[in-house]
Design a protein around this motif. Structure first.
Motif, PDB file in Angstrom:
ATOM      1  N   ASP A   8       0.761  -0.761   0.629  1.00  0.00           N
ATOM      2  CA  ASP A   8       0.019  -0.294   0.271  1.00  0.00           C
ATOM      3  C   ASP A   8       0.648   1.755   0.143  1.00  0.00           C
ATOM      4  O   ASP A   8       0.882   2.059   1.285  1.00  0.00           O
ATOM      5  CB  ASP A   8      -0.979  -0.002   1.532  1.00  0.00           C
ATOM      6  N   PHE A   9       1.534   1.488  -0.866  1.00  0.00           N
ATOM      7  CA  PHE A   9       2.673   2.316  -0.786  1.00  0.00           C
ATOM      8  C   PHE A   9       2.208   3.621  -2.240  1.00  0.00           C
ATOM      9  O   PHE A   9       1.781   3.260  -3.454  1.00  0.00           O
ATOM     10  CB  PHE A   9       4.164   1.737  -0.905  1.00  0.00           C
ATOM     11  N   SER A  10       2.366   4.414  -1.256  1.00  0.00           N
ATOM     12  CA  SER A  10       1.594   5.642  -2.921  1.00  0.00           C
ATOM     13  C   SER A  10       2.263   7.385  -1.692  1.00  0.00           C
ATOM     14  O   SER A  10       2.877   7.330  -1.235  1.00  0.00           O
ATOM     15  CB  SER A  10       0.368   5.362  -3.063  1.00  0.00           C
ATOM     16  N   ALA A  11       2.909   8.002  -3.033  1.00  0.00           N
ATOM     17  CA  ALA A  11       3.453   9.236  -2.879  1.00  0.00           C
ATOM     18  C   ALA A  11       2.757  10.402  -3.849  1.00  0.00           C
ATOM     19  O   ALA A  11       2.413  10.523  -5.126  1.00  0.00           O
ATOM     20  CB  ALA A  11       4.736   9.088  -3.500  1.00  0.00           C
ATOM     21  N   TRP A  12       2.967  11.792  -3.148  1.00  0.00           N
ATOM     22  CA  TRP A  12       2.166  12.739  -3.567  1.00  0.00           C
ATOM     23  C   TRP A  12       2.050  13.843  -3.052  1.00  0.00           C
ATOM     24  O   TRP A  12       3.280  13.961  -2.070  1.00  0.00           O
ATOM     25  CB  TRP A  12       0.722  13.032  -3.443  1.00  0.00           C
ATOM     26  N   ILE A  13       2.323  14.733  -3.861  1.00  0.00           N
ATOM     27  CA  ILE A  13       2.957  16.111  -3.112  1.00  0.00           C
ATOM     28  C   ILE A  13       1.883  17.170  -2.898  1.00  0.00           C
ATOM     29  O   ILE A  13       0.658  16.313  -3.952  1.00  0.00           O
ATOM     30  CB  ILE A  13       3.759  16.917  -3.988  1.00  0.00           C
ATOM     31  N   VAL A  26       2.971   6.931   2.096  1.00  0.00           N
ATOM     32  CA  VAL A  26       3.102   6.088   3.052  1.00  0.00           C
ATOM     33  C   VAL A  26       2.711   4.916   2.988  1.00  0.00           C
ATOM     34  O   VAL A  26       2.817   4.390   1.514  1.00  0.00           O
ATOM     35  CB  VAL A  26       1.278   6.753   3.681  1.00  0.00           C
ATOM     36  N   GLY A  27       2.794   4.070   3.910  1.00  0.00           N
ATOM     37  CA  GLY A  27       2.647   2.655   3.526  1.00  0.00           C
ATOM     38  C   GLY A  27       3.102   1.449   4.475  1.00  0.00           C
ATOM     39  O   GLY A  27       2.243   2.727   5.937  1.00  0.00           O
ATOM     40  N   ARG A  73       3.147  -2.805  10.094  1.00  0.00           N
ATOM     41  CA  ARG A  73       2.946  -1.323  10.661  1.00  0.00           C
ATOM     42  C   ARG A  73       2.996  -0.036   9.362  1.00  0.00           C
ATOM     43  O   ARG A  73       3.422  -0.723   8.150  1.00  0.00           O
ATOM     44  CB  ARG A  73       3.826  -1.395  11.918  1.00  0.00           C
ATOM     45  N   ASP A  74       2.564   1.157   9.786  1.00  0.00           N
ATOM     46  CA  ASP A  74       2.172   2.028   8.898  1.00  0.00           C
ATOM     47  C   ASP A  74       3.937   3.003   9.522  1.00  0.00           C
ATOM     48  O   ASP A  74       4.083   2.517  10.543  1.00  0.00           O
ATOM     49  CB  ASP A  74       1.452   3.127   9.481  1.00  0.00           C
ATOM     50  N   VAL A  75       4.373   3.556   8.155  1.00  0.00           N
ATOM     51  CA  VAL A  75       5.240   4.304   7.646  1.00  0.00           C
ATOM     52  C   VAL A  75       4.923   5.291   7.287  1.00  0.00           C
ATOM     53  O   VAL A  75       4.214   5.307   6.606  1.00  0.00           O
ATOM     54  CB  VAL A  75       6.513   3.903   7.465  1.00  0.00           C
ATOM     55  N   ARG A  76       5.319   6.449   7.845  1.00  0.00           N
ATOM     56  CA  ARG A  76       4.853   7.474   6.819  1.00  0.00           C
ATOM     57  C   ARG A  76       6.321   8.422   6.936  1.00  0.00           C
ATOM     58  O   ARG A  76       6.986   8.711   7.477  1.00  0.00           O
ATOM     59  CB  ARG A  76       3.751   8.383   7.679  1.00  0.00           C
ATOM     60  N   PHE A  77       6.697   9.121   5.889  1.00  0.00           N
ATOM     61  CA  PHE A  77       7.667  10.878   5.576  1.00  0.00           C
ATOM     62  C   PHE A  77       6.222  11.510   4.865  1.00  0.00           C
ATOM     63  O   PHE A  77       6.315  11.940   3.769  1.00  0.00           O
ATOM     64  CB  PHE A  77       8.342   9.742   4.685  1.00  0.00           C
ATOM     65  N   GLU A  78       7.020  13.040   5.925  1.00  0.00           N
ATOM     66  CA  GLU A  78       7.221  14.583   4.268  1.00  0.00           C
ATOM     67  C   GLU A  78       8.592  15.351   4.768  1.00  0.00           C
ATOM     68  O   GLU A  78       9.354  14.934   6.122  1.00  0.00           O
ATOM     69  CB  GLU A  78       5.926  14.706   6.079  1.00  0.00           C
ATOM     70  N   LYS A  79       8.416  16.249   3.560  1.00  0.00           N
ATOM     71  CA  LYS A  79       9.199  16.673   3.361  1.00  0.00           C
ATOM     72  C   LYS A  79       8.447  18.059   2.456  1.00  0.00           C
ATOM     73  O   LYS A  79       7.896  17.502   2.126  1.00  0.00           O
ATOM     74  CB  LYS A  79      10.839  16.569   3.188  1.00  0.00           C
ATOM     75  N   GLN A  80       8.725  19.141   3.229  1.00  0.00           N
ATOM     76  CA  GLN A  80       8.713  20.605   1.894  1.00  0.00           C
ATOM     77  C   GLN A  80       9.411  20.052   0.434  1.00  0.00           C
ATOM     78  O   GLN A  80       9.337  19.482   0.065  1.00  0.00           O
ATOM     79  CB  GLN A  80       9.333  21.742   2.267  1.00  0.00           C
ATOM     80  N   ALA A  81       8.484  20.241  -0.327  1.00  0.00           N
ATOM     81  CA  ALA A  81       8.559  19.776  -1.907  1.00  0.00           C
ATOM     82  C   ALA A  81       7.233  20.849  -3.012  1.00  0.00           C
ATOM     83  O   ALA A  81       6.279  21.246  -2.677  1.00  0.00           O
ATOM     84  CB  ALA A  81       8.412  18.746  -2.460  1.00  0.00           C
ATOM     85  N   ILE A 103       5.666   9.301  -8.295  1.00  0.00           N
ATOM     86  CA  ILE A 103       4.918  10.917  -6.782  1.00  0.00           C
ATOM     87  C   ILE A 103       3.770  11.480  -8.186  1.00  0.00           C
ATOM     88  O   ILE A 103       4.099  12.026  -9.346  1.00  0.00           O
ATOM     89  CB  ILE A 103       6.034  12.048  -6.775  1.00  0.00           C
ATOM     90  N   THR A 104       2.346  11.799  -7.618  1.00  0.00           N
ATOM     91  CA  THR A 104       1.190  12.416  -8.201  1.00  0.00           C
ATOM     92  C   THR A 104       1.252  13.694  -7.156  1.00  0.00           C
ATOM     93  O   THR A 104       1.958  13.625  -6.504  1.00  0.00           O
ATOM     94  CB  THR A 104       0.015  11.587  -8.106  1.00  0.00           C
ATOM     95  N   GLU A 105       0.402  14.267  -8.205  1.00  0.00           N
ATOM     96  CA  GLU A 105      -0.047  16.056  -6.872  1.00  0.00           C
ATOM     97  C   GLU A 105      -1.404  15.818  -6.836  1.00  0.00           C
ATOM     98  O   GLU A 105      -1.968  15.839  -8.012  1.00  0.00           O
ATOM     99  CB  GLU A 105       0.771  17.103  -8.021  1.00  0.00           C
ATOM    100  N   ALA A 106      -1.657  16.343  -5.604  1.00  0.00           N
ATOM    101  CA  ALA A 106      -3.039  16.959  -5.393  1.00  0.00           C
ATOM    102  C   ALA A 106      -3.592  18.454  -5.110  1.00  0.00           C
ATOM    103  O   ALA A 106      -2.193  19.322  -4.319  1.00  0.00           O
ATOM    104  CB  ALA A 106      -2.698  16.019  -4.161  1.00  0.00           C
ATOM    105  N   HIS A 107      -4.373  18.782  -6.089  1.00  0.00           N
ATOM    106  CA  HIS A 107      -4.080  20.266  -6.104  1.00  0.00           C
ATOM    107  C   HIS A 107      -5.562  20.536  -5.430  1.00  0.00           C
ATOM    108  O   HIS A 107      -6.781  19.437  -5.217  1.00  0.00           O
ATOM    109  CB  HIS A 107      -4.294  20.631  -7.335  1.00  0.00           C
TER     110      HIS A 107
END
Length: 107
Positions: A8-13, A26-27, A73-81, A103-107
């Protein structure tokens, strides 16, 4: 060492106001104890292609009492981009590439 089981990994800005741009990854990662938690950190130094963000996955002991259960177990990473800063995230475990995410983008 082989990669742990991952799901269940995904990545977005996140570009939705009021955010100025946050990359979120997240994943879920399988560990064999409640006191063993997955963690994602940005690799330093990064690779030669700035469009690819490289993250290192580690499994860390929390130091608290743990169970002997095998579970995701849940894992999450965040950073300014900023918009378009990265197109791909590569996740490594002990030097081995485990997955690559667009990486997708959420507007």
């Amino acid at each position: 060492m082989t990669c742990p089981e991952m799901a269940d990994f995904s990545a977005w800005i996140n570009l939705m106001p009021p955010s100025s741009g946050t990359l979120i990854v997240v994943g879920r990662v399988v560990t064999n104890g409640g006191d063993l938690q997955p963690k994602l950190t940005e690799r330093i130094p990064q690779g030669i292609n700035p469009q690819i963000l490289i993250l290192d996955l580690t499994i860390e002991q929390t130091g608290g009492p743990g169970t002997n259960d095998v579970a995701q177990r849940d894992v999450r990473f965040e950073k300014q981009a900023s918009q378009g800063q990265h197109s791909t995230v590569e996740i490594y475990f002990e030097g081995e590439q485990c997955t690559s995410l667009e990486i997708t983008e959420a507007h």
